[in-house]
Design an enzyme around this catalytic site. Structure first.
Site, PDB file in Angstrom:
ATOM      1  N   ARG A  35      -7.200   5.492  -3.860  1.00 24.09           N
ATOM      2  CA  ARG A  35      -6.198   6.579  -4.166  1.00 24.09           C
ATOM      3  C   ARG A  35      -6.147   6.796  -5.723  1.00 24.09           C
ATOM      4  O   ARG A  35      -6.257   5.600  -6.326  1.00 24.09           O
ATOM      5  CB  ARG A  35      -5.082   6.494  -3.661  1.00 24.09           C
ATOM      6  CG  ARG A  35      -5.062   6.472  -2.094  1.00 24.09           C
ATOM      7  CD  ARG A  35      -4.352   7.793  -1.526  1.00 24.09           C
ATOM      8  NE  ARG A  35      -4.735   7.960  -0.017  1.00 24.09           N
ATOM      9  CZ  ARG A  35      -4.726   9.191   0.734  1.00 24.09           C
ATOM     10  NH1 ARG A  35      -3.743  10.118  -0.089  1.00 24.09           N
ATOM     11  NH2 ARG A  35      -4.973   9.020   2.017  1.00 24.09           N
ATOM     12  N   SER A  56      -3.653  13.337   7.449  1.00 22.94           N
ATOM     13  CA  SER A  56      -4.151  12.853   6.413  1.00 22.94           C
ATOM     14  C   SER A  56      -5.512  12.826   6.171  1.00 22.94           C
ATOM     15  O   SER A  56      -6.267  12.845   7.245  1.00 22.94           O
ATOM     16  CB  SER A  56      -3.567  11.375   6.523  1.00 22.94           C
ATOM     17  OG  SER A  56      -2.396  11.349   6.746  1.00 22.94           O
ATOM     18  N   LYS A  81       6.421   9.336   2.237  1.00 29.78           N
ATOM     19  CA  LYS A  81       6.346   9.490   3.764  1.00 29.78           C
ATOM     20  C   LYS A  81       7.668   8.804   4.306  1.00 29.78           C
ATOM     21  O   LYS A  81       8.302   9.582   5.312  1.00 29.78           O
ATOM     22  CB  LYS A  81       5.230   8.761   4.435  1.00 29.78           C
ATOM     23  CG  LYS A  81       3.722   9.307   3.865  1.00 29.78           C
ATOM     24  CD  LYS A  81       3.717  10.879   4.252  1.00 29.78           C
ATOM     25  CE  LYS A  81       2.673  11.784   3.563  1.00 29.78           C
ATOM     26  NZ  LYS A  81       1.257  11.258   3.430  1.00 29.78           N
ATOM     27  N   CYS A 135      -7.521  15.513   5.478  1.00 23.94           N
ATOM     28  CA  CYS A 135      -8.163  16.655   6.089  1.00 23.94           C
ATOM     29  C   CYS A 135      -8.082  17.714   5.137  1.00 23.94           C
ATOM     30  O   CYS A 135      -8.206  18.976   5.502  1.00 23.94           O
ATOM     31  CB  CYS A 135      -7.392  16.977   7.475  1.00 23.94           C
ATOM     32  SG  CYS A 135      -7.993  15.671   8.531  1.00 23.94           S
ATOM     33  N   HIS A 164       4.585  17.941   6.298  1.00 26.42           N
ATOM     34  CA  HIS A 164       3.400  17.336   5.718  1.00 26.42           C
ATOM     35  C   HIS A 164       2.266  18.479   5.222  1.00 26.42           C
ATOM     36  O   HIS A 164       1.540  18.683   5.817  1.00 26.42           O
ATOM     37  CB  HIS A 164       2.711  16.417   6.774  1.00 26.42           C
ATOM     38  CG  HIS A 164       1.674  15.398   6.138  1.00 26.42           C
ATOM     39  ND1 HIS A 164       0.701  14.969   7.006  1.00 26.42           N
ATOM     40  CD2 HIS A 164       1.382  15.085   4.994  1.00 26.42           C
ATOM     41  CE1 HIS A 164      -0.156  14.120   6.142  1.00 26.42           C
ATOM     42  NE2 HIS A 164       0.281  14.254   4.981  1.00 26.42           N
ATOM     43  N   TYR A 185       0.914  -1.146  -0.005  1.00 25.25           N
ATOM     44  CA  TYR A 185       0.057   0.136  -0.045  1.00 25.25           C
ATOM     45  C   TYR A 185       0.977   1.328  -0.090  1.00 25.25           C
ATOM     46  O   TYR A 185       1.801   1.403   0.698  1.00 25.25           O
ATOM     47  CB  TYR A 185      -0.922  -0.008   1.272  1.00 25.25           C
ATOM     48  CG  TYR A 185      -1.639   1.578   1.298  1.00 25.25           C
ATOM     49  CD1 TYR A 185      -2.645   2.109   0.406  1.00 25.25           C
ATOM     50  CD2 TYR A 185      -0.991   2.294   2.310  1.00 25.25           C
ATOM     51  CE1 TYR A 185      -2.920   3.012   0.444  1.00 25.25           C
ATOM     52  CE2 TYR A 185      -1.474   3.758   2.180  1.00 25.25           C
ATOM     53  CZ  TYR A 185      -2.316   4.102   1.540  1.00 25.25           C
ATOM     54  OH  TYR A 185      -2.851   5.340   1.522  1.00 25.25           O
TER      55      TYR A 185
END
Ligand code: GTP
Ligand code: SPV
Ligand code: MN
Length: 594
Positions: free
Chosen positions: A377, A258, A216, A260, A236, A207
């Site tokens: 995604r 994440s 990340k 948001c 971020h 993933y």
């Protein structure tokens, strides 16, 4: 058996690269090593291979040219924060908010899983640049992976292939990444970072955030560690330029947890009542920021693509995203329609009569299951975005006028307020909290502390991270002004009050007017707040009175509870919490009580 470097000839003489790859190939007992060059020709070949071996499916090439479809395993659809580790010699360096493992123990544990895991599989070498090619601000990584899905995604998300090896030349300064699917068993899944060795090992997942290591793992966890040592920030944050009707462009960077709203804000389309405004997308997830010679903070988006949340993306919420993903896009865990196109909850128009859902099961609108996973995604090239900024590949970056923190809070946090100064702003970031989302495994909708939206991504001690932020502020002559927003405040009926999306420009306008000291504000116990007449409400359907009570109201009791809740988090940080942050909290408390 030591696997030799086969397949294609190694296109580099860099000894450290060659020795390391040989060792990793031997560990995994791969069948062969393929070096990615990043060319179009290679893309065609690897795509065909990935379709043949079932890693991806081809979508309708007339309606969605160059688009692919992928499903990950049902137990592998989000970041796994509980299995993500920072492996430093001293546990203190990882800090109390990260999972920690001793580096030797981690290498041993993961080696056992990697051992022999690529028998019968090819190991792909993916050299990549995070940052703008040719810039001194870049970081180079090499990810070794047995997943063509990863290769195809990395070629969208980063500048990948020959370009990266050329830039690396004979340098030994690169992030050594190893990724293997192994058996995709979540009991044998680990995402380990070794910042002292500039190394990332992730195993047992396929993933995005766990395995596209440039994102990340390198651009936040490893980079934040480096930023602390080298005097810069890896955050971020989305980055966008706001052009006003006079043609002046000012840049903002916003850190939201994440799911948001970073991608949505980065691609914002102005509402009808704000003609003459235009928003330019620089980045949607990560910002690397340095202090320029002019004493301002300059930001670069180190990525080359968007790995964006699909559900809820439609022509009204984000038309720029819809235009971006028309071609050359990989869709993961959405619903596949009969005609070979895709669908997700919250897309325009009626749901399809039938399709195959993210679990690979037949689906109709009557199904109890979702069509698309809530964390499904799209992966799309940034250059395809109609609002992409002409500055997005400027190696100097863009100068930031305002930093915006925000989260999902049904109550408490008002629509917008401004910090009194940098130190107070760092306190606002440090005490950020937000309701959890589907971007990580675990419960959704629980309020948790997520300082600067970096809780899952800070590669070192969170207390030291706050101190680094405080020091950065002291070094700047012209630091950005700091704000806090909440697009998600609900009324007593549980309905989100603020229309959000494009309408957020109304708030950005106020933020920039404040950043440039063009307008006044109301001094409150929590910060500077708007005089409601300074925010354009035309066309929102909200009256000034409603706006004031439902979106700007400060509930003293709730705020006193909030301070208590912050203390729980501070306790966890112990002595690493800088005094300045405690002091800011103390003065907030005094203001609340007078
Ligand atoms: P990551 O890629 O996980 O880091 O997420 P992100 O911060 O880029 O979030 P994104 O922009 O993809 O938005 C996530 C979800 O929030 C989507 O379902 C959006 O529809 C929703 N959302 C975004 N902006 C707003 C807003 O202004 N108001 C409301 N109500 N919802 C929003
Ligand atoms: C996030 O979760 O913040 C993302 C998606 O941007 S992932 O790449 O999975 O981390
Ligand atoms: Mn993100």
């Amino acid at each position: 058996m030591i696997a030799s470097i086969t397949g294609f000839k190694a296109p580099t003489k860099n000894k450290m690269v060659l020795d390391w790859i040989r060792a990793m190939a031997a560990l995994c007992e791969t069948d062969g090593v393929y070096w990615c060059d990043g060319s179009e020709r290679e893309k065609t070949i690897l795509t065909r291979q990935a379709i043949e071996n079932g890693e991806v499916e081809e979508l309708n090439q007339e309606k969605s040219p160059g688009c692919l479809y992928a499903r990950s395993k049902e137990n592998d659809v989000a970041r796994v924060e509980g299995l993500t580790y920072i492996c430093t010699k001293d546990k203190k360096d990882a800090g109390p908010t990260n999972n920690w493992m001793d580096p030797q123990e981690a290498y041993k544990k993961l080696s056992e899983i990697f051992h022999g895991s690529m028998k019968g599989r090819t190991m792909y070498v993916v050299p990549y640049i995070m940052g703008i090619p040719g810039s001194s601000f870049n970081k180079i990584g090499i990810e070794l992976t047995d997943s063509l899905y990863v290769v195809l995604n990395m070629r969208i998300m980063t500048r990948m292939g020959k370009i990266a090896l050329d830039e690396l030349a004979n340098s030994t300064n690169f992030t050594k990444g190893l990724h293997g699917k192994a058996d995709l068993d979540d009991h044998r899944r680990f995402i380990c970072h070794f910042p002292e060795d500039n190394t990332i090992w992730s195993v047992g997942s396929n993933y995005g955030g766990n395995v596209l290591q440039g994102k990340k793992c390198l651009a936040l966890r490893i980079a934040s560690w480096l930023g602390n040592k080298e005097g810069w920030l890896a955050e971020h944050m989305m980055i966008a330029g706001i052009e006003n009707p006079k043609g002046e462009i000012r840049y903002v960077a916003a850190a939201f947890p994440s799911q948001c709203g970073k991608t949505n804000l980065a691609m914002l389309v102005p509402p009808d009542s704000m003609k003459g405004y235009k928003v330019w997308t620089v980045g949607d997830d990560i910002a690397w920021m340095r202090i320029g010679e002019d004493g301002r903070l300059w930001a670069v988006n180190p990525e080359a693509g968007f790995f964006g949340v699909a559900p809820g993306t439609n022509m009204k919420s984000n038309p720029n995203a819809i235009a971006t993903i028309r071609k050359n896009t990989i869709f993961t865990n959405v619903l596949k329609k009969k005609d070979g196109t895709v669908w997700w909850e919250g897309m325009d128009g009626e749901p399809p009569a039938e399709g195959i859902n993210w679990k690979g099961k037949p689906w109709t609108p009557a199904s109890a299951d979702k069509g698309a996973h809530p964390n499904s995604r799209f992966t799309a090239p940034a250059r395809q975005c109609p609002s992409i900024s002409p500055e997005w590949e400027n190696p100097k970056g863009v100068p930031i006028s305002a930093i915006i923190f925000g989260g999902r809070r049904a109550t408490l946090a008002p629509l917008v307020y401004q910090a009194f100064n940098w130190q107070h702003g760092v306190y606002l970031g440090a005490t950020m909290a937000s309701e959890t989302t589907a971007a990580a495994t675990g419960k959704v909708g629980v309020v948790r502390r997520d300082p600067m939206a970096m809780l899952p991504f800070c590669g070192y001690n969170m207390g030291d991270y706050f101190r680094h932020w405080l020091e950065m502020g002291k070094k700047m002559k012209n630091s950005p002004k700091i704000f806090h927003v909440n697009w998600f405040r609900k009324d007593s009926d549980g309905k989100i009050v603020w229309p959000g999306f494009g309408e957020n420009l109304r708030v950005l306008e106020w933020i920039l007017n404040r950043a440039e000291e063009k307008i006044g504000a109301v001094r409150t116990s929590i910060g500077f707040m708007p005089d409601p007449r300074d925010i354009n409400l035309e066309g929102t359907g909200l009256s000034i009175a409603e706006f004031e009570t439902k979106l700007l109201g400060i509930d003293q009791k709730e705020w006193l509870d909030e301070v208590e809740a912050q203390n729980e988090f501070f306790k966890k940080l112990g002595s690493s919490l800088p005094d300045e942050i405690k002091k800011e909290q103390q003065t907030l408390l005094e203001r609340l009580l007078t």
